[in-house]
Design a protein around this motif. Structure first.
Motif, short mmCIF file in Angstrom:
data_model
loop_
_atom_site.label_atom_id
_atom_site.label_comp_id
_atom_site.label_asym_id
_atom_site.label_seq_id
_atom_site.Cartn_x
_atom_site.Cartn_y
_atom_site.Cartn_z
N GLN A 100 0.83 -1.20 0.00
CA GLN A 100 0.00 0.00 0.00
C GLN A 100 0.86 1.25 0.00
O GLN A 100 1.79 1.38 0.80
CB GLN A 100 -0.91 -0.01 1.23
CG GLN A 100 -1.85 1.19 1.30
CD GLN A 100 -2.81 1.09 2.47
OE1 GLN A 100 -2.58 0.32 3.40
NE2 GLN A 100 -3.87 1.86 2.43
N GLY A 101 0.55 2.18 -0.90
CA GLY A 101 1.25 3.45 -0.94
C GLY A 101 0.62 4.45 0.01
O GLY A 101 -0.28 4.12 0.80
N ASP A 102 1.08 5.68 -0.05
CA ASP A 102 0.50 6.74 0.78
C ASP A 102 -0.98 6.89 0.44
O ASP A 102 -1.35 7.01 -0.73
CB ASP A 102 1.23 8.06 0.54
CG ASP A 102 2.69 8.00 0.95
OD1 ASP A 102 3.06 7.04 1.65
OD2 ASP A 102 3.45 8.91 0.57
N PHE A 123 1.64 5.94 -10.08
CA PHE A 123 0.20 6.03 -10.35
C PHE A 123 -0.47 6.81 -9.22
O PHE A 123 -0.04 6.75 -8.07
CB PHE A 123 -0.42 4.65 -10.46
CG PHE A 123 0.03 3.86 -11.65
CD1 PHE A 123 -0.67 3.94 -12.85
CD2 PHE A 123 1.14 3.03 -11.58
CE1 PHE A 123 -0.26 3.20 -13.96
CE2 PHE A 123 1.56 2.29 -12.67
CZ PHE A 123 0.86 2.38 -13.87
N LEU A 124 -1.54 7.49 -9.57
CA LEU A 124 -2.37 8.19 -8.59
C LEU A 124 -3.76 7.59 -8.69
O LEU A 124 -4.52 7.88 -9.61
CB LEU A 124 -2.39 9.69 -8.89
CG LEU A 124 -2.96 10.59 -7.79
CD1 LEU A 124 -2.08 10.53 -6.54
CD2 LEU A 124 -3.04 12.03 -8.29
N VAL A 125 -4.07 6.72 -7.75
CA VAL A 125 -5.34 5.99 -7.79
C VAL A 125 -6.42 6.82 -7.10
O VAL A 125 -6.32 7.11 -5.91
CB VAL A 125 -5.21 4.62 -7.12
CG1 VAL A 125 -6.52 3.85 -7.23
CG2 VAL A 125 -4.06 3.82 -7.73
N LYS A 126 -7.44 7.18 -7.86
CA LYS A 126 -8.56 7.95 -7.32
C LYS A 126 -9.83 7.13 -7.44
O LYS A 126 -10.18 6.67 -8.52
CB LYS A 126 -8.72 9.28 -8.07
CG LYS A 126 -7.58 10.26 -7.84
CD LYS A 126 -7.89 11.61 -8.48
CE LYS A 126 -6.82 12.64 -8.14
NZ LYS A 126 -7.14 13.97 -8.70
N LYS A 246 -0.38 13.96 -5.08
CA LYS A 246 -0.67 14.67 -6.33
C LYS A 246 0.08 14.12 -7.54
O LYS A 246 -0.28 14.41 -8.67
CB LYS A 246 -0.34 16.16 -6.18
CG LYS A 246 -1.24 16.89 -5.18
CD LYS A 246 -0.88 18.37 -5.12
CE LYS A 246 -1.86 19.14 -4.26
NZ LYS A 246 -1.89 18.69 -2.87
N ARG A 247 1.13 13.34 -7.32
CA ARG A 247 1.97 12.91 -8.43
C ARG A 247 1.60 11.52 -8.93
O ARG A 247 1.31 10.63 -8.13
CB ARG A 247 3.44 12.93 -8.00
CG ARG A 247 3.98 14.32 -7.66
CD ARG A 247 5.41 14.24 -7.20
NE ARG A 247 6.28 13.64 -8.22
CZ ARG A 247 7.52 13.26 -8.00
NH1 ARG A 247 8.04 13.40 -6.78
NH2 ARG A 247 8.25 12.75 -8.98
#
Length: 277
Positions: A100-102, A123-126, A246-247
């Protein structure tokens, strides 16, 4: 009786929230330790006890981790406190692809924003937060200075580990056939979750994927992993801005999983090609 108890817990929660809302700067910091067990399976059965201990020592930095959850009334930020591998003196770069990332959660908007890195690509998972149908119980226990209440839930296993990968998950994507040649719909695997939350901290936050209880989750057990709060600081001297990552390339959970699966298929096929050559 349980229904009355549940209503009382929820009422206490909202009364506490109204009290907390008088302080616009309300913030907290919870430190969690996670411990996981690993089944070595048939491969492990061939190992001596000394060899098993060596394997577990090598895997310790994957099986035992520390995290920090920073939260206010509606937002939280969950981040691993990375440590060096005691055996090699390096971070676990391979395992990082499947951890798990931030993670940023907004319980008011039921929004999740999570940073993931896979094979060097960010990746930025939303997505929306996974809805959890908690069953509140009357059992209590003390964790540190806080009285905690028990809650249980059944959650689809794949939803709890959407950022991870297993060959079993890949096998389940290939539909089986019945005796008539029709596709068999695979059974959805469920994980039973046990959580302990405290209404004394009236926020709906928790570690990892867990949230939605009338109080901060201080302990949670799911499958082979237990997450336990070791330290809790309310209104620390230095406040921290809670912001979403954000990245990275924006993507939702479903498409992120598909990306990982396709990459692992390529990895498997390329490795098989080298063996044949």
């Amino acid at each position: 009786m349980k229904s009355i108890f549940s209503k009382l817990i929820v009422l206490c929660f909202f009364l506490s929230v109204s009290f907390v809302s008088q302080s616009q700067e309300f913030q907290g910091k919870a430190y969690y330790l996670t411990k996981s067990t690993m089944d070595l399976g048939r491969w492990g059965a061939r190992l001596s006890e000394a060899q098993k201990k060596q394997v577990m020592a090598r895997m310790k930095n994957r099986l035992e981790k520390t995290y920090v959850l920073t939260f206010n009334k509606t937002e939280s930020f969950f981040k691993e406190d990375e440590k060096l591998d005691a055996m090699s003196g390096a971070t676990d770069s391979w395992g990082k692809n499947f951890t798990q990332g931030d993670s940023y959660k907004n319980v008011k908007d039921t929004a999740l924003v999570q940073s993931q890195e896979f094979y060097g690509k960010k990746f930025l998972v939303k997505d929306k937060l996974q809805k959890i149908d908690w069953q509140l119980g009357s059992e209590t226990k003390q964790i540190g200075n806080y009285t905690c209440f028990k809650a249980m839930a059944l959650i689809p296993s794949d939803e709890l580990s959407w950022y991870n990968f297993s060959w079993d998950k890949l096998r389940r994507q290939t539909p089986e056939k019945d005796s008539l040649g029709n596709d068999v719909i695979p059974e959805i695997k469920m994980t039973q979750v046990e959580a302990w939350y405290t209404p004394q901290v009236p926020v709906s936050h928790g570690p990892s994927e867990f949230w939605g209880l009338p109080g901060l989750i201080l302990e949670v057990s799911a499958d082979n992993t237990t997450i336990l709060c070791s330290k809790l600081v309310i209104n620390p001297k230095e406040t921290v801005d809670i912001e979403a990552p954000k990245r990275g390339e924006e993507i939702d959970k479903e498409n992120y999983q598909a990306t990982v699966v396709e990459k692992m298929k390529d990895f498997r096929n390329n490795r098989g090609g080298r063996r044949r050559g």
